[in-house]
Scaffold this motif. Structure first.
Motif, PDB file in Angstrom:
ATOM      1  N   ARG A  41       0.951  -1.204   0.008  1.00  0.00           N
ATOM      2  CA  ARG A  41      -0.097   0.030   0.046  1.00  0.00           C
ATOM      3  C   ARG A  41       1.001   1.388   0.007  1.00  0.00           C
ATOM      4  NH1 ARG A  41      -3.686   3.120  -1.667  1.00  0.00           N
ATOM      5  NH2 ARG A  41      -4.972   4.243  -0.119  1.00  0.00           N
ATOM      6  N   GLY A  42       1.891   1.160   0.646  1.00  0.00           N
ATOM      7  CA  GLY A  42       2.936   2.476   0.765  1.00  0.00           C
ATOM      8  C   GLY A  42       3.619   2.498  -0.590  1.00  0.00           C
ATOM      9  N   ILE A  43       3.978   1.417  -1.172  1.00  0.00           N
ATOM     10  CA  ILE A  43       4.473   1.659  -2.835  1.00  0.00           C
ATOM     11  C   ILE A  43       3.480   2.255  -3.370  1.00  0.00           C
ATOM     12  CG2 ILE A  43       5.454   0.355  -4.605  1.00  0.00           C
ATOM     13  CD1 ILE A  43       6.329  -1.784  -2.495  1.00  0.00           C
ATOM     14  N   GLU A  44       2.267   1.934  -3.465  1.00  0.00           N
ATOM     15  CA  GLU A  44       1.146   2.245  -4.356  1.00  0.00           C
ATOM     16  C   GLU A  44       1.194   3.830  -4.227  1.00  0.00           C
ATOM     17  OE1 GLU A  44      -3.586   1.771  -4.491  1.00  0.00           O
ATOM     18  OE2 GLU A  44      -2.722   0.193  -3.550  1.00  0.00           O
ATOM     19  N   VAL A  45       1.174   4.254  -3.014  1.00  0.00           N
ATOM     20  CA  VAL A  45       1.054   5.810  -2.903  1.00  0.00           C
ATOM     21  C   VAL A  45       2.085   6.579  -2.839  1.00  0.00           C
ATOM     22  CG1 VAL A  45      -1.158   5.345  -1.657  1.00  0.00           C
ATOM     23  CG2 VAL A  45       0.685   5.757  -0.358  1.00  0.00           C
ATOM     24  N   ALA A  46       3.293   5.950  -2.852  1.00  0.00           N
ATOM     25  CA  ALA A  46       4.584   6.794  -2.645  1.00  0.00           C
ATOM     26  C   ALA A  46       4.993   7.659  -4.086  1.00  0.00           C
ATOM     27  CB  ALA A  46       5.612   5.603  -2.840  1.00  0.00           C
ATOM     28  N   LYS A  47       5.524   8.918  -3.783  1.00  0.00           N
ATOM     29  CA  LYS A  47       5.438   9.681  -4.698  1.00  0.00           C
ATOM     30  C   LYS A  47       7.077   9.709  -5.216  1.00  0.00           C
ATOM     31  CE  LYS A  47       2.147  12.980  -3.594  1.00  0.00           C
ATOM     32  NZ  LYS A  47       1.602  12.427  -2.294  1.00  0.00           N
ATOM     33  N   GLY A  48       7.948   9.030  -4.406  1.00  0.00           N
ATOM     34  CA  GLY A  48       9.330   9.142  -4.622  1.00  0.00           C
ATOM     35  C   GLY A  48      10.046   8.062  -5.671  1.00  0.00           C
ATOM     36  N   GLU A  49      10.907   8.458  -6.060  1.00  0.00           N
ATOM     37  CA  GLU A  49      11.719   7.428  -7.007  1.00  0.00           C
ATOM     38  C   GLU A  49      12.506   6.417  -6.436  1.00  0.00           C
ATOM     39  OE1 GLU A  49      15.071   7.442 -10.501  1.00  0.00           O
ATOM     40  OE2 GLU A  49      14.244   9.441  -9.847  1.00  0.00           O
ATOM     41  N   ILE A  50      12.563   6.769  -5.373  1.00  0.00           N
ATOM     42  CA  ILE A  50      13.361   5.568  -4.174  1.00  0.00           C
ATOM     43  C   ILE A  50      12.447   5.312  -3.086  1.00  0.00           C
ATOM     44  CG2 ILE A  50      15.385   5.081  -2.850  1.00  0.00           C
ATOM     45  CD1 ILE A  50      17.153   6.825  -4.551  1.00  0.00           C
ATOM     46  N   VAL A  51      12.406   4.276  -2.673  1.00  0.00           N
ATOM     47  CA  VAL A  51      11.632   3.728  -1.363  1.00  0.00           C
ATOM     48  C   VAL A  51      12.763   3.311  -0.339  1.00  0.00           C
ATOM     49  CG1 VAL A  51       9.998   2.249  -0.514  1.00  0.00           C
ATOM     50  CG2 VAL A  51       9.671   3.260  -2.652  1.00  0.00           C
ATOM     51  N   ALA A  52      12.448   3.654   0.973  1.00  0.00           N
ATOM     52  CA  ALA A  52      13.239   3.224   2.116  1.00  0.00           C
ATOM     53  C   ALA A  52      12.194   2.686   2.928  1.00  0.00           C
ATOM     54  CB  ALA A  52      14.051   4.136   2.680  1.00  0.00           C
ATOM     55  N   PHE A  53      12.278   1.313   3.277  1.00  0.00           N
ATOM     56  CA  PHE A  53      11.363   0.720   4.493  1.00  0.00           C
ATOM     57  C   PHE A  53      11.978   1.005   5.712  1.00  0.00           C
ATOM     58  CE2 PHE A  53      10.551  -1.619   0.402  1.00  0.00           C
ATOM     59  CZ  PHE A  53       9.067  -1.326   0.216  1.00  0.00           C
ATOM     60  N   LEU A  54      10.983   1.184   6.722  1.00  0.00           N
ATOM     61  CA  LEU A  54      11.548   1.219   7.953  1.00  0.00           C
ATOM     62  C   LEU A  54      10.365   0.605   8.976  1.00  0.00           C
ATOM     63  CD1 LEU A  54      13.339   2.161  10.375  1.00  0.00           C
ATOM     64  CD2 LEU A  54      12.029   4.201  10.267  1.00  0.00           C
ATOM     65  N   ASP A  55      10.815  -0.686   9.475  1.00  0.00           N
ATOM     66  CA  ASP A  55       9.836  -1.018  10.455  1.00  0.00           C
ATOM     67  C   ASP A  55       9.530  -0.310  11.523  1.00  0.00           C
ATOM     68  OD1 ASP A  55       9.485  -3.498   8.702  1.00  0.00           O
ATOM     69  OD2 ASP A  55      10.822  -4.721   9.887  1.00  0.00           O
ATOM     70  N   ALA A  56       8.119  -0.190  12.153  1.00  0.00           N
ATOM     71  CA  ALA A  56       8.186   0.405  13.191  1.00  0.00           C
ATOM     72  C   ALA A  56       8.795   0.338  14.430  1.00  0.00           C
ATOM     73  CB  ALA A  56       6.513   0.536  13.501  1.00  0.00           C
ATOM     74  N   ASP A  57       9.364  -0.783  14.640  1.00  0.00           N
ATOM     75  CA  ASP A  57      10.082  -0.887  15.948  1.00  0.00           C
ATOM     76  C   ASP A  57      11.831  -0.602  15.812  1.00  0.00           C
ATOM     77  OD1 ASP A  57      10.411  -3.141  14.390  1.00  0.00           O
ATOM     78  OD2 ASP A  57      10.144  -4.720  15.893  1.00  0.00           O
ATOM     79  N   ASP A  58      12.030  -0.348  14.476  1.00  0.00           N
ATOM     80  CA  ASP A  58      13.471   0.081  14.070  1.00  0.00           C
ATOM     81  C   ASP A  58      13.641   1.621  14.260  1.00  0.00           C
ATOM     82  OD1 ASP A  58      13.837  -2.601  14.077  1.00  0.00           O
ATOM     83  OD2 ASP A  58      13.560  -2.856  11.795  1.00  0.00           O
ATOM     84  N   TYR A  59      14.784   1.925  14.015  1.00  0.00           N
ATOM     85  CA  TYR A  59      15.057   3.543  13.647  1.00  0.00           C
ATOM     86  C   TYR A  59      16.416   3.806  13.180  1.00  0.00           C
ATOM     87  CZ  TYR A  59      17.507   2.897  18.239  1.00  0.00           C
ATOM     88  OH  TYR A  59      18.411   2.767  19.230  1.00  0.00           O
ATOM     89  N   PHE A  60      16.162   4.740  12.153  1.00  0.00           N
ATOM     90  CA  PHE A  60      17.359   4.902  11.200  1.00  0.00           C
ATOM     91  C   PHE A  60      18.342   5.873  12.024  1.00  0.00           C
ATOM     92  CE2 PHE A  60      14.632   5.587   7.308  1.00  0.00           C
ATOM     93  CZ  PHE A  60      14.783   4.144   7.161  1.00  0.00           C
ATOM     94  N   LEU A  61      19.707   5.806  11.734  1.00  0.00           N
ATOM     95  CA  LEU A  61      20.759   6.546  12.091  1.00  0.00           C
ATOM     96  C   LEU A  61      20.702   7.726  11.211  1.00  0.00           C
ATOM     97  CD1 LEU A  61      23.473   3.945  12.805  1.00  0.00           C
ATOM     98  CD2 LEU A  61      22.240   5.266  14.607  1.00  0.00           C
TER      99      LEU A  61
END
Length: 334
Positions: free
Chosen positions: A79-99
């Motif tokens: 569903r996220g891929i379907e509505v995404a506007k970006g050329e690039i997609v980064a997934f982030l599970d809700a219990d993880d976090y980016f540096l």
């Protein structure tokens, strides 16, 4: 005059979530704290019954929030891929976090290597409170990311990866038949289609370990990964070079599943999968048993743990398994 830097890509950060209200705010804020600022945040709430939406209220004007009935993480990501506007997609599970430099460093590789479809990176295992446990740098063992290495080693962690959206659409997204190993299935299908991948030699994300995470899903994870292997090798376009290593790939995968089941407290099912691995073993019976023990010790070591081999070998289920391998298993191959 200062030089204006034009961000080359809009990145769509897709955060699927289900009853992870205690972690979701940290996930969202870790995106806000990125040094790369040309992004959108899409949170797909897969039917949460906790206070996720209440926790997100202060952020709703700044993110794209979607609520759907509970259908699994594959459907949520799609569903996220379907509505995404970006050329690039980064997934982030809700219990993880980016540096903080995650997006910037991975986008830089896409900018310099336009043929890439995937940029992967290392990750930091942390406990439920965010305390670091160990850094995982898979490129030390798997320097090249191609179809053979994806199959042999399966170094897949969506939160550490970044994808060209066109490839995700081309492959049809995640397959909901394989939870929670739908991410491995996706990457294998992408590699089979010729999607190029490379490593960013940095740790970019904190991967949280807690009882509700995918790492602890035991039987569903094991059975799902086995089903992914069956599905992959049933595909008609698997090249001959990969067919030639099928038995070894299946053997190593089943041994890893056996270890995984042992580590998550399922000794009975561990025995079942090791017995299945015997059908693909390149070794004689005694050598196979030795390989199982050595592989288990290695897998535990890679997770930062030590295996008490002597205690393990005295377990009744292990004694029965050794007897089976030396008698019933041996006779089954005659």
């Amino acid at each position: 005059m200062p030089v204006l830097t034009i961000n080359p890509f809009l990145v769509s950060v897709i955060i699927p979530t289900y009853n992870a209200s205690q972690y979701i705010v940290q996930a969202v804020e870790s995106v806000w704290q990125q040094t790369y600022q040309n992004y959108e945040i899409i949170v797909v709430d897969d039917g949460s019954t906790d206070d996720t939406v209440e926790r997100l209220k202060p952020y709703l004007n700044h993110i794209y929030y979607i609520y759907q009935s509970n259908q699994g993480v594959a459907v949520a990501r799609n569903r996220g891929i379907e509505v995404a506007k970006g050329e690039i997609v980064a997934f982030l599970d809700a219990d993880d976090y980016f540096l903080p430099d995650k997006l910037a460093a991975q986008v830089a590789l896409f900018s310099t290597q336009p043929s890439l479809g995937i940029v992967h990176s290392g990750w930091r295992r942390v406990d439920r409170h965010g305390t670091p446990l160990m850094d995982v740098t898979p490129w030390e063992k798997v320097p090249q990311l191609n179809l053979e290495s994806w199959l042999r080693w399966k170094p897949v962690l969506p939160s550490a990866m970044m994808f060209k959206r066109e490839w995700l659409i081309k492959v049809g997204g995640f397959d909901k038949r394989f939870p929670p190993a739908e991410d491995t299935d996706l990457v294998l299908r992408l590699a089979l289609m010729g999607c190029e991948a490379c490593w960013l030699l940095e740790v970019t994300v904190c991967y949280r370990q807690h009882p509700g995470s995918a790492m602890y899903k035991g039987l569903p994870q094991a059975r799902s990964l086995a089903a992914v292997m069956d599905n992959f090798f049933s595909l008609p376009d698997v090249p001959v070079s990969i067919r030639l290593i099928e038995k070894r790939v299946r053997y190593n995968t089943l041994v890893w599943i056996g270890w995984y089941l042992h580590s998550t407290g399922h000794p009975k099912e561990m025995v079942e999968f090791l017995q299945k691995s015997w059908d693909y073993s390149p070794y004689r019976p005694v050598e196979t048993v030795i390989n199982w023990v050595e592989s288990f010790a290695q897998f535990y070591q890679e997770r930062g743990e030590e295996m008490d081999a002597q205690k393990f070998l005295k377990k009744r289920y292990w004694q029965k398994l050794m007897h089976w391998t030396l008698t019933v298993g041996l006779n089954s191959k005659k």
